[in-house]
Design a protein around this motif. Structure first.
Motif, mmCIF file in Angstrom:
data_model
loop_
_atom_site.group_PDB
_atom_site.id
_atom_site.type_symbol
_atom_site.label_atom_id
_atom_site.label_comp_id
_atom_site.label_asym_id
_atom_site.label_seq_id
_atom_site.Cartn_x
_atom_site.Cartn_y
_atom_site.Cartn_z
ATOM 1 N N MET A 63 0.841 -1.208 0.000
ATOM 2 C CA MET A 63 0.000 0.000 0.000
ATOM 3 C C MET A 63 0.873 1.253 0.000
ATOM 4 S SD MET A 63 -3.083 -1.211 2.521
ATOM 5 C CE MET A 63 -4.367 0.012 2.326
ATOM 6 N N LYS A 64 2.065 1.129 0.596
ATOM 7 C CA LYS A 64 2.976 2.292 0.611
ATOM 8 C C LYS A 64 3.795 2.391 -0.674
ATOM 9 C CE LYS A 64 4.230 1.692 5.360
ATOM 10 N NZ LYS A 64 5.372 1.244 6.111
ATOM 11 N N THR A 65 4.239 1.241 -1.188
ATOM 12 C CA THR A 65 5.220 1.291 -2.272
ATOM 13 C C THR A 65 4.632 1.049 -3.657
ATOM 14 O OG1 THR A 65 5.739 -1.023 -1.782
ATOM 15 C CG2 THR A 65 7.170 0.634 -0.799
ATOM 16 N N TYR A 66 3.652 0.193 -3.783
ATOM 17 C CA TYR A 66 2.988 -0.067 -5.077
ATOM 18 C C TYR A 66 1.471 -0.035 -4.858
ATOM 19 C CZ TYR A 66 7.494 -1.483 -6.979
ATOM 20 O OH TYR A 66 8.806 -1.498 -7.402
ATOM 21 N N PRO A 67 0.926 1.149 -4.589
ATOM 22 C CA PRO A 67 -0.478 1.237 -4.174
ATOM 23 C C PRO A 67 -1.478 0.684 -5.197
ATOM 24 C CG PRO A 67 0.465 3.427 -4.539
ATOM 25 C CD PRO A 67 1.586 2.456 -4.626
ATOM 26 N N ASN A 68 -1.106 0.628 -6.486
ATOM 27 C CA ASN A 68 -2.084 0.139 -7.474
ATOM 28 C C ASN A 68 -2.074 -1.372 -7.655
ATOM 29 O OD1 ASN A 68 -2.846 2.762 -7.976
ATOM 30 N ND2 ASN A 68 -1.236 3.016 -9.543
ATOM 31 N N ALA A 69 -1.016 -2.017 -7.162
ATOM 32 C CA ALA A 69 -0.846 -3.444 -7.471
ATOM 33 C C ALA A 69 -2.042 -4.274 -7.010
ATOM 34 C CB ALA A 69 0.444 -3.965 -6.833
#
Ligand code: G4P
Length: 290
Positions: free
Chosen positions: A214-220
Motif C-alpha cells: 500500500m505504501k510502495t505499489y499502491p495500485n498493485a
C-alpha cells in the motif's frame, strides 16, 4: 509479526565455502532482484576479498524493471560486474561468458605475461537459499556442455564442470545465510519465500505485505483484485481479497488463511506485477519510516 530465522548448518556451510573460495578466481554471487541487499550476506565480501566478483541480479522477471536498472548501477558503482538475469528462462545468460572474461581480464593478462596459456578461469556460485543457484548452474552448464560437448571432470576431490576451454565451475554452490540486522530484512525474506513458511503465520505475513505494498505499489492490489483500496485497513483488504476470490468457509464466513495463502502466492509468482521490495535510492523504501 516477529520474523525469526533458524538457519541449518550455518557454520559447516561457511567453513566449506571458505575452503572452496581458495580454489577459485571468480565468485558468481546470485542475489534476488526484488531484495538485492537483504538477499546478500556481507560475509561474502570478506571471504572473497581477493577474488574477481560477478553479481547476478536474478529473478529479474519478478522485479520492477526500473528498479533493476537502478540496482545494476548501484552494484557497478561499488565496483562489481553485474548482469540482470532470469535463470529460469535463460534471459541474460548469453552475456555471462563475455562478462566473466571481462571481470577476470587482469588474471588472463597476468597469465599471458607469465607465458601461461589456456589456464581456465575457475569460478564458484554463492547465494542465500532459494535465490536460484541450482537453476543457474544447471542452465549454465547445459548451455556450455551443449556447445562444447564437455563432460564434468574431477579435480582435487572437487567436482568441476568444464564449461569450455576458458572456464570451469565448481558444481556445488556455496550457501550463505542472510544476516538479520533488523526485522525488516526478515520480513522481506519471508515475503519472497526464503524463510520456511512453516514457521510463519501466513495471515500476519499477508497483512504485512499488504501494508508494505500500500505504501510502495499502491495500485498493485486494486489492479489484481479489481477493488479500490483507498482508506482501507490491511485487514479489510485481506477480507475483500478473500471475498472476491471465493475463499469462504461455511456460512459465508471468509477463510482468512486461504485468502492469505492465495495473496502471498500471487505476489511470489509475479501475478501482482513486477515488484521490488527495496530501493537503491538511499537504500530504503520511499514513505517508509524507520
Ligand atoms: P537455490 O539453488 O538457490 O536454492 O534455488 P533454486 O535454483 O532451487 O531455485 C529456487 C526457485 O526459484 C525455483 O522455483 C526456481 O525455478 C525459481 N527460479 C530460479 N531462478 C528464477 C528466475 O530468474 N525467475 C523466476 N521467476 N524463478 C526463478 P521452484 O518453485 O522451487 O521450482 P519450479 O516450480 O520453478 O520448478
Amino acid at each position: 509479526m516477529n520474523y525469526q530465522w533458524y538457519p541449518g548448518h550455518m557454520t559447516k556451510a561457511k567453513r566449506m565455502m571458505q575452503e572452496d573460495i581458495k580454489l577459485v578466481d571468480l565468485i558468481i554471487e546470485l542475489v534476488d532482484a526484488r531484495v538485492p541487499l537483504s538477499s546478500r550476506n556481507p560475509d561474502v565480501d570478506k571471504l572473497g576479498q581477493h577474488k574477481f566478483r560477478l553479481i547476478l541480479l536474478n529473478k529479474s522477471d519478478l522485479a520492477d524493471p526500473k528498479e533493476n536498472h537502478r540496482w545494476m548501477e548501484y552494484f557497478k558503482n561499488k565496483g562489481f560486474f553485474v548482469i540482470e538475469l532470469n535463470a529460469k528462462s535463460g534471459n541474460g545468460m548469453k552475456q555471462i561468458q563475455t562478462m566473466v572474461l571481462e571481470a577476470c581480464k587482469e588474471k588472463l593478462e597476468r597469465d599471458k605475461r607469465k607465458g601461461i596459456l589456456n589456464r581456465p578461469i575457475r569460478a564458484m556460485v554463492v547465494g542465500i537459499p532459494n535465490v536460484g543457484k541450482s537453476t543457474f548452474i544447471n542452465s549454465f552448464a547445459k548451455r556450455a556442455a551443449a556447445k562444447t560437448g564437455n563432460k564434468p571432470g574431477v579435480t582435487k576431490g572437487k567436482q568441476w564442470i568444464k564449461l569450455n576451454k576458458s572456464m570451469e565451475l565448481l558444481d556445488t554452490p556455496g550457501i550463505l545465510w542472510p544476516k538479520f540486522e533488523d526485522q525488516i530484512i526478515g520480513m522481506k525474506l519471508a515475503f519472497i519465500g526464503t524463510i520456511n513458511d512453516d514457521i510463519i503465520i501466513m495471515e500476519e505475513m499477508a497483512l504485512d505485505l499488504i501494508r508494505h505494498l500500500m505504501k510502495t505499489y499502491p495500485n498493485a492490489i486494486s489492479e489484481r483484485y479489481g477493488f479500490p483500496i483507498e482508506g482501507m485497513k490491511a485487514e479489510e483488504v485481506l477480507l475483500q481479497i478473500g471475498r472476491t476470490r471465493g475463499c469462504f468457509m461455511k456460512a459465508e464466513e471468509i477463510d482468512y488463511k486461504r485468502a492469505a495463502n492465495l495473496f502471498i502466492d500471487d505476489f511470489r509468482s509475479g501475478r501482482l506485477g513486477r515488484i521490488t521490495l527495496e530501493f537503491s535510492a538511499d537504500r530504503r523504501e520511499p514513505n517508509e519510516s524507520k
